[in-house]
Each structure stands twice: as C-alpha cells, then as structure tokens.
Scaffold this motif. Structure first.
Motif, PDB file in Angstrom:
ATOM      1  N   GLN A  20       0.934  -1.338  -0.031  1.00 35.60           N
ATOM      2  CA  GLN A  20      -0.067   0.024  -0.189  1.00 35.60           C
ATOM      3  C   GLN A  20       0.847   1.219   0.030  1.00 35.60           C
ATOM      4  OE1 GLN A  20      -3.311   0.241  -0.417  1.00 35.60           O
ATOM      5  NE2 GLN A  20      -3.107   2.609  -0.239  1.00 35.60           N
ATOM      6  N   GLU A  21       1.881   1.261   0.557  1.00 33.79           N
ATOM      7  CA  GLU A  21       2.776   2.549   0.820  1.00 33.79           C
ATOM      8  C   GLU A  21       3.381   2.974  -0.478  1.00 33.79           C
ATOM      9  OE1 GLU A  21       7.023   3.599   3.103  1.00 33.79           O
ATOM     10  OE2 GLU A  21       5.875   1.677   3.591  1.00 33.79           O
ATOM     11  N   TYR A  22       3.431   2.071  -1.614  1.00 31.21           N
ATOM     12  CA  TYR A  22       3.973   2.609  -2.851  1.00 31.21           C
ATOM     13  C   TYR A  22       2.913   2.088  -3.821  1.00 31.21           C
ATOM     14  CZ  TYR A  22       8.187   1.825  -0.507  1.00 31.21           C
ATOM     15  OH  TYR A  22       9.440   1.964   0.420  1.00 31.21           O
ATOM     16  N   SER A  23       1.773   2.491  -3.592  1.00 26.13           N
ATOM     17  CA  SER A  23       0.735   2.243  -4.621  1.00 26.13           C
ATOM     18  C   SER A  23       0.672   3.264  -5.401  1.00 26.13           C
ATOM     19  CB  SER A  23      -0.678   2.073  -3.824  1.00 26.13           C
ATOM     20  OG  SER A  23      -0.961   3.314  -3.166  1.00 26.13           O
ATOM     21  N   ASN A  24       0.987   4.391  -5.031  1.00 31.62           N
ATOM     22  CA  ASN A  24       1.102   5.486  -6.135  1.00 31.62           C
ATOM     23  C   ASN A  24       2.652   5.661  -7.000  1.00 31.62           C
ATOM     24  OD1 ASN A  24      -1.307   6.525  -5.411  1.00 31.62           O
ATOM     25  ND2 ASN A  24      -0.420   7.627  -3.591  1.00 31.62           N
ATOM     26  N   VAL A  25       3.302   4.423  -6.807  1.00 33.03           N
ATOM     27  CA  VAL A  25       4.372   4.622  -7.596  1.00 33.03           C
ATOM     28  C   VAL A  25       4.266   4.196  -8.816  1.00 33.03           C
ATOM     29  CG1 VAL A  25       6.728   3.730  -7.769  1.00 33.03           C
ATOM     30  CG2 VAL A  25       5.998   4.524  -5.434  1.00 33.03           C
ATOM     31  N   ALA A  26       4.651   4.661 -10.042  1.00 38.51           N
ATOM     32  CA  ALA A  26       4.457   4.223 -11.452  1.00 38.51           C
ATOM     33  C   ALA A  26       5.731   3.230 -11.659  1.00 38.51           C
ATOM     34  CB  ALA A  26       4.392   5.361 -12.231  1.00 38.51           C
ATOM     35  N   VAL A  27       5.535   1.939 -11.916  1.00 35.44           N
ATOM     36  CA  VAL A  27       6.601   1.145 -12.441  1.00 35.44           C
ATOM     37  C   VAL A  27       6.407   0.562 -13.613  1.00 35.44           C
ATOM     38  CG1 VAL A  27       7.986  -1.087 -11.712  1.00 35.44           C
ATOM     39  CG2 VAL A  27       7.054   0.347 -10.026  1.00 35.44           C
ATOM     40  N   TRP A  28       7.315   0.920 -14.633  1.00 34.48           N
ATOM     41  CA  TRP A  28       7.072   0.396 -16.144  1.00 34.48           C
ATOM     42  C   TRP A  28       8.360  -0.678 -16.296  1.00 34.48           C
ATOM     43  CZ3 TRP A  28       6.308   5.446 -19.496  1.00 34.48           C
ATOM     44  CH2 TRP A  28       5.135   5.968 -19.123  1.00 34.48           C
ATOM     45  N   ARG A  29       7.993  -1.425 -17.316  1.00 35.89           N
ATOM     46  CA  ARG A  29       8.731  -2.134 -17.907  1.00 35.89           C
ATOM     47  C   ARG A  29       9.024  -1.676 -19.312  1.00 35.89           C
ATOM     48  NH1 ARG A  29       4.671  -7.212 -17.448  1.00 35.89           N
ATOM     49  NH2 ARG A  29       3.532  -5.219 -18.052  1.00 35.89           N
ATOM     50  N   SER A  30       9.935  -2.499 -20.087  1.00 31.05           N
ATOM     51  CA  SER A  30      10.072  -2.254 -21.547  1.00 31.05           C
ATOM     52  C   SER A  30       8.888  -1.864 -22.185  1.00 31.05           C
ATOM     53  CB  SER A  30      11.122  -2.784 -22.179  1.00 31.05           C
ATOM     54  OG  SER A  30      10.736  -4.058 -22.032  1.00 31.05           O
ATOM     55  N   LEU A  31       7.887  -2.831 -22.035  1.00 32.63           N
ATOM     56  CA  LEU A  31       6.744  -2.919 -22.528  1.00 32.63           C
ATOM     57  C   LEU A  31       5.746  -1.575 -22.438  1.00 32.63           C
ATOM     58  CD1 LEU A  31       4.561  -4.633 -24.160  1.00 32.63           C
ATOM     59  CD2 LEU A  31       3.760  -5.516 -21.950  1.00 32.63           C
ATOM     60  N   GLU A  32       5.892  -1.169 -21.207  1.00 21.29           N
ATOM     61  CA  GLU A  32       5.019   0.269 -20.991  1.00 21.29           C
ATOM     62  C   GLU A  32       5.799   1.301 -21.668  1.00 21.29           C
ATOM     63  OE1 GLU A  32       3.571  -2.895 -18.439  1.00 21.29           O
ATOM     64  OE2 GLU A  32       5.637  -2.155 -18.420  1.00 21.29           O
ATOM     65  N   VAL A  33       7.191   1.520 -21.569  1.00 21.18           N
ATOM     66  CA  VAL A  33       7.973   2.516 -22.333  1.00 21.18           C
ATOM     67  C   VAL A  33       7.626   2.215 -23.584  1.00 21.18           C
ATOM     68  CG1 VAL A  33      10.039   3.304 -22.917  1.00 21.18           C
ATOM     69  CG2 VAL A  33       9.764   2.350 -20.572  1.00 21.18           C
ATOM     70  N   LEU A  34       7.519   1.311 -24.431  1.00 17.66           N
ATOM     71  CA  LEU A  34       7.304   1.232 -25.732  1.00 17.66           C
ATOM     72  C   LEU A  34       5.758   1.527 -26.272  1.00 17.66           C
ATOM     73  CD1 LEU A  34       9.366  -2.141 -26.813  1.00 17.66           C
ATOM     74  CD2 LEU A  34      10.095   0.472 -27.153  1.00 17.66           C
ATOM     75  N   ALA A  35       5.152   1.053 -25.566  1.00 24.40           N
ATOM     76  CA  ALA A  35       3.656   1.367 -25.405  1.00 24.40           C
ATOM     77  C   ALA A  35       3.214   2.844 -25.537  1.00 24.40           C
ATOM     78  CB  ALA A  35       2.553   0.920 -24.596  1.00 24.40           C
ATOM     79  N   GLN A  36       4.017   3.609 -24.487  1.00 25.48           N
ATOM     80  CA  GLN A  36       3.777   5.085 -24.560  1.00 25.48           C
ATOM     81  C   GLN A  36       4.350   5.611 -25.601  1.00 25.48           C
ATOM     82  OE1 GLN A  36       2.140   6.713 -22.444  1.00 25.48           O
ATOM     83  NE2 GLN A  36       2.788   8.694 -22.417  1.00 25.48           N
ATOM     84  N   ALA A  37       5.392   5.130 -26.126  1.00 23.33           N
ATOM     85  CA  ALA A  37       6.225   5.693 -27.469  1.00 23.33           C
ATOM     86  C   ALA A  37       5.106   5.720 -28.544  1.00 23.33           C
ATOM     87  CB  ALA A  37       7.313   5.004 -27.987  1.00 23.33           C
ATOM     88  N   VAL A  38       4.472   4.491 -28.788  1.00 22.29           N
ATOM     89  CA  VAL A  38       3.383   4.445 -29.808  1.00 22.29           C
ATOM     90  C   VAL A  38       2.191   5.313 -29.567  1.00 22.29           C
ATOM     91  CG1 VAL A  38       1.870   2.709 -30.808  1.00 22.29           C
ATOM     92  CG2 VAL A  38       4.024   1.834 -30.322  1.00 22.29           C
ATOM     93  N   ARG A  39       1.723   5.523 -28.191  1.00 20.24           N
ATOM     94  CA  ARG A  39       0.662   6.282 -28.117  1.00 20.24           C
ATOM     95  C   ARG A  39       1.067   7.753 -28.290  1.00 20.24           C
ATOM     96  NH1 ARG A  39       0.915   3.804 -22.997  1.00 20.24           N
ATOM     97  NH2 ARG A  39      -0.390   2.150 -22.727  1.00 20.24           N
ATOM     98  N   LEU A  40       2.190   8.342 -28.063  1.00 23.38           N
ATOM     99  CA  LEU A  40       2.594   9.567 -28.194  1.00 23.38           C
ATOM    100  C   LEU A  40       2.831   9.771 -29.852  1.00 23.38           C
ATOM    101  CD1 LEU A  40       4.879  10.292 -25.285  1.00 23.38           C
ATOM    102  CD2 LEU A  40       2.475  11.140 -25.571  1.00 23.38           C
TER     103      LEU A  40
END
Length: 92
Positions: A20-40
């Motif tokens: 719970q203490e870290y529930s607001n932390v965004a943790v990404w793998r390469s998959l999320e980084v690449l997905a964000q690149a596609v979105r942008l």
C-alpha cells in the motif's frame, strides 16, 4: 514526485500492487515504455518486434496482447513471440 521506475524485475513491478505504501509509484517495464512511445506517435506498432529482436527479450504474452489490443495493433501471433503489425488505421 511523478517519476517512473523502470525495471524488468517482476517483483519490483508488483510492489505497487501489493504494498500500500508504494501504491502511487509508477513502475514500467520496456513494454510500457514502448507502448507510451506508440501512444505519443514516436514509434509505430512494429517497435515491439524490433525491440524483441534487438534486445533478445520476450514480453509476457498476456501483457503484450493486452497492450497491442489497447493500442489497436494487430498481433502476428506465433507462440510466445511478442510482435505487432500495423494497426487498423494503417499506422505501424
């Protein structure tokens, strides 16, 4: 602080969901980084295949399929190979 933690470690990736203490932390793998690149618009759907080939990294199949669907990319299928083709708008 708005930072994103980058990791391929499954344990670290799970921390925000189980501690719970870290529930607001965004943790990404390469998959999320690449997905964000596609979105942008900085990359197309083929970036997933390119990354897999160059980094010799396999994405978790279920996670990849979810991201490809969300982005409108068509999956090539083929076992656990993480890939994508052009999306339905002809991009990629």
């Amino acid at each position: 602080m708005g930072f994103v933690v980058l990791t391929e470690n499954r344990g670290a990736f799970a921390v925000p969901r189980v501690v719970q203490e870290y529930s607001n932390v965004a943790v990404w793998r390469s998959l999320e980084v690449l997905a964000q690149a596609v979105r942008l618009g900085k990359a197309d759907c083929g970036v997933f295949d390119l990354y897999r080939e160059e980094a010799l990294h396999e994405f978790p199949r279920r996670d990849l399929e979810k991201v490809l669907k969300e982005l409108g990319c068509r999956s090539r299928g083929g076992g656990n190979r993480g890939g994508a083709e052009e999306n339905s708008q002809g991009e990629g």
